[in-house]
Scaffold this motif. Structure first.
Motif, PDB file in Angstrom:
ATOM      1  N   ARG A  52      -5.972  -1.603  -9.420  1.00 51.79           N
ATOM      2  CA  ARG A  52      -4.966  -2.532  -9.929  1.00 51.79           C
ATOM      3  C   ARG A  52      -3.763  -2.544  -8.983  1.00 51.79           C
ATOM      4  N   ILE A  53      -3.223  -3.735  -8.749  1.00 48.38           N
ATOM      5  CA  ILE A  53      -1.985  -3.882  -7.973  1.00 48.38           C
ATOM      6  C   ILE A  53      -1.056  -4.769  -8.794  1.00 48.38           C
ATOM      7  N   SER A  54       0.215  -4.386  -8.861  1.00 55.06           N
ATOM      8  CA  SER A  54       1.221  -5.259  -9.450  1.00 55.06           C
ATOM      9  C   SER A  54       2.360  -5.418  -8.445  1.00 55.06           C
ATOM     10  N   ALA A  55       3.013  -6.585  -8.491  1.00 54.14           N
ATOM     11  CA  ALA A  55       4.107  -6.877  -7.554  1.00 54.14           C
ATOM     12  C   ALA A  55       4.886  -8.074  -8.080  1.00 54.14           C
ATOM     13  N   GLN A  56       6.027  -8.345  -7.438  1.00 54.17           N
ATOM     14  CA  GLN A  56       6.811  -9.524  -7.791  1.00 54.17           C
ATOM     15  C   GLN A  56       6.201 -10.794  -7.204  1.00 54.17           C
ATOM     16  N   ARG A  57       5.598 -10.652  -5.992  1.00 52.76           N
ATOM     17  CA  ARG A  57       5.044 -11.819  -5.307  1.00 52.76           C
ATOM     18  C   ARG A  57       3.818 -11.395  -4.509  1.00 52.76           C
ATOM     19  N   VAL A  58       2.755 -12.206  -4.539  1.00 51.99           N
ATOM     20  CA  VAL A  58       1.550 -11.928  -3.764  1.00 51.99           C
ATOM     21  C   VAL A  58       1.104 -13.208  -3.075  1.00 51.99           C
ATOM     22  N   LEU A  59       0.941 -13.127  -1.767  1.00 50.98           N
ATOM     23  CA  LEU A  59       0.410 -14.226  -0.975  1.00 50.98           C
ATOM     24  C   LEU A  59      -1.071 -13.933  -0.722  1.00 50.98           C
ATOM     25  N   VAL A  60      -1.942 -14.872  -1.118  1.00 56.32           N
ATOM     26  CA  VAL A  60      -3.381 -14.737  -0.924  1.00 56.32           C
ATOM     27  C   VAL A  60      -3.780 -15.656   0.215  1.00 56.32           C
ATOM     28  N   ILE A  61      -4.424 -15.083   1.243  1.00 53.44           N
ATOM     29  CA  ILE A  61      -4.837 -15.848   2.409  1.00 53.44           C
ATOM     30  C   ILE A  61      -6.360 -15.875   2.437  1.00 53.44           C
ATOM     31  N   TYR A  62      -6.914 -17.095   2.493  1.00 49.74           N
ATOM     32  CA  TYR A  62      -8.360 -17.271   2.485  1.00 49.74           C
ATOM     33  C   TYR A  62      -8.899 -17.362   3.907  1.00 49.74           C
ATOM     34  N   ILE A  69     -11.500 -14.672  -0.081  1.00 53.03           N
ATOM     35  CA  ILE A  69     -10.175 -14.129   0.238  1.00 53.03           C
ATOM     36  C   ILE A  69     -10.284 -13.236   1.465  1.00 53.03           C
ATOM     37  N   GLN A  70      -9.423 -13.464   2.438  1.00 55.38           N
ATOM     38  CA  GLN A  70      -9.385 -12.645   3.644  1.00 55.38           C
ATOM     39  C   GLN A  70      -8.453 -11.451   3.431  1.00 55.38           C
ATOM     40  N   ARG A  71      -7.232 -11.741   2.914  1.00 54.52           N
ATOM     41  CA  ARG A  71      -6.271 -10.664   2.687  1.00 54.52           C
ATOM     42  C   ARG A  71      -5.236 -11.090   1.665  1.00 54.52           C
ATOM     43  N   SER A  95      -6.543  -5.856   3.157  1.00 49.00           N
ATOM     44  CA  SER A  95      -7.599  -6.565   3.887  1.00 49.00           C
ATOM     45  C   SER A  95      -8.879  -6.416   3.079  1.00 49.00           C
ATOM     46  N   ILE A  96      -9.321  -7.484   2.457  1.00 50.20           N
ATOM     47  CA  ILE A  96     -10.440  -7.433   1.525  1.00 50.20           C
ATOM     48  C   ILE A  96     -11.733  -6.991   2.208  1.00 50.20           C
ATOM     49  N   ASP A  97     -12.034  -7.549   3.393  1.00 51.15           N
ATOM     50  CA  ASP A  97     -13.321  -7.247   4.023  1.00 51.15           C
ATOM     51  C   ASP A  97     -13.476  -5.782   4.412  1.00 51.15           C
ATOM     52  N   THR A  98     -12.378  -5.094   4.721  1.00 49.49           N
ATOM     53  CA  THR A  98     -12.463  -3.683   5.101  1.00 49.49           C
ATOM     54  C   THR A  98     -12.164  -2.748   3.934  1.00 49.49           C
ATOM     55  N   GLY A  99     -11.587  -3.281   2.857  1.00 53.33           N
ATOM     56  CA  GLY A  99     -11.219  -2.432   1.725  1.00 53.33           C
ATOM     57  C   GLY A  99     -10.041  -1.531   2.028  1.00 53.33           C
ATOM     58  N   VAL A 100      -9.171  -1.940   2.975  1.00 54.47           N
ATOM     59  CA  VAL A 100      -8.030  -1.128   3.395  1.00 54.47           C
ATOM     60  C   VAL A 100      -6.732  -1.760   2.902  1.00 54.47           C
ATOM     61  N   ILE A 101      -5.882  -0.925   2.295  1.00 54.78           N
ATOM     62  CA  ILE A 101      -4.556  -1.348   1.853  1.00 54.78           C
ATOM     63  C   ILE A 101      -3.521  -0.548   2.634  1.00 54.78           C
ATOM     64  N   VAL A 102      -2.600  -1.226   3.302  1.00 52.58           N
ATOM     65  CA  VAL A 102      -1.512  -0.570   4.022  1.00 52.58           C
ATOM     66  C   VAL A 102      -0.241  -0.787   3.213  1.00 52.58           C
ATOM     67  N   MET A 103       0.340   0.317   2.735  1.00 55.95           N
ATOM     68  CA  MET A 103       1.569   0.259   1.943  1.00 55.95           C
ATOM     69  C   MET A 103       2.724   0.722   2.822  1.00 55.95           C
ATOM     70  N   THR A 104       3.835  -0.013   2.791  1.00 55.55           N
ATOM     71  CA  THR A 104       4.979   0.327   3.627  1.00 55.55           C
ATOM     72  C   THR A 104       6.267   0.263   2.826  1.00 55.55           C
ATOM     73  N   GLY A 105       7.255   1.051   3.260  1.00 55.71           N
ATOM     74  CA  GLY A 105       8.580   1.041   2.668  1.00 55.71           C
ATOM     75  C   GLY A 105       8.685   1.881   1.419  1.00 55.71           C
ATOM     76  N   ASN A 106       9.290   3.048   1.542  1.00 52.14           N
ATOM     77  CA  ASN A 106       9.543   3.932   0.400  1.00 52.14           C
ATOM     78  C   ASN A 106       8.279   4.229  -0.408  1.00 52.14           C
ATOM     79  N   VAL A 107       7.241   4.663   0.282  1.00 57.08           N
ATOM     80  CA  VAL A 107       5.965   4.949  -0.377  1.00 57.08           C
ATOM     81  C   VAL A 107       6.079   6.228  -1.193  1.00 57.08           C
ATOM     82  N   LEU A 108       5.634   6.161  -2.438  1.00 56.77           N
ATOM     83  CA  LEU A 108       5.581   7.328  -3.314  1.00 56.77           C
ATOM     84  C   LEU A 108       4.203   7.379  -3.947  1.00 56.77           C
ATOM     85  N   LEU A 109       3.466   8.450  -3.676  1.00 58.69           N
ATOM     86  CA  LEU A 109       2.137   8.655  -4.236  1.00 58.69           C
ATOM     87  C   LEU A 109       2.224   9.734  -5.298  1.00 58.69           C
TER      88      LEU A 109
END
Length: 146
Positions: A52-62, A69-71, A95-109
Motif C-alpha cells: 500500500r502507498i498513500s500520498a497527497q499526489r501521485v503521477l502515473v506514467i504509462y 503503467i510504467q512508473r 518502477s512497476i516493471d522492476t518492482g523497485v521503489i526509491v523513497m527520498t527525503g526524510n525517510v523513516l522505516l
C-alpha cells in the motif's frame, strides 16, 4: 548513532508481485492524453497485492502504447506499507516493471519497535529487501538482556 553509507534490511516480510493489478483511489484525477500520464490528487491510496502507498499526489506514467503503467511518482507525506513494515518519506518513485521503489527525503522505516532513518531508501518488492543510504540512523530496542 548516525552512520554514513549503506544499510541493507529486510522489508515487508513477504515478496510482493509487481505484476498484480494496481488500484488507485483519490479525490480527483487529471488525465493528459498527449503524454500518457494521469495525476491523482488528494488522499491518494494505491494498493497492489499486500503493498500500500498513500500520498497527497501521485503521477502515473504509462508506457508508449499506454497499455500498462510504467512508473508512479508519489509526492507529499508518502507512506509505504508492506506486510508488517512501514516507511515514510517526502517522495517515492515506483518502477512497476522492476518492482523497485526509491523513497527520498526524510525517510523513516519502522519495523516493530525498531526504527531507521536515512536520506533515501531503495525497496525491491520482488526480493523483500531494502537498502538505506546517506546518514543512516537507527534506534534498536532490546529486551534488557533477558
Amino acid at each position: 548513532m548516525p552512520a554514513t553509507g549503506q544499510t541493507n534490511v529486510a522489508f515487508g516480510g513477504i515478496k510482493a508481485d509487481p505484476t498484480l493489478p494496481v488500484e488507485v483511489t483519490a479525490d480527483s484525477l487529471d488525465v493528459n492524453q498527449a503524454d500518457g500520464s494521469a495525476e491523482f490528487k488528494g488522499n491518494v491510496r494505491i494498493g497492489q497485492g499486500e503493498m500500500r502507498i498513500s500520498a497527497q499526489r501521485v503521477l502515473v506514467i504509462y508506457n508508449q502504447d499506454q497499455s500498462t503503467i510504467q512508473r508512479m511518482e508519489a509526492v507529499g507525506n508518502v507512506v509505504l506499507v508492506s506486510g508488517p513494515d512501514a516507511a515514510e518519506a517526502d517522495r517515492a518513485d515506483y518502477s512497476i516493471d522492476t518492482g523497485v521503489i526509491v523513497m527520498t527525503g526524510n525517510v523513516l522505516l519502522t519495523q516493530g519497535a525498531n526504527a531507521l532513518s536515512s536520506n533515501n531508501m531503495t525497496v525491491n518488492l520482488t526480493t523483500g529487501t531494502a537498502q538505506m543510504n546517506g546518514r543512516v540512523r537507527t534506534i534498536l530496542q532490546n529486551d534488557g538482556g533477558n
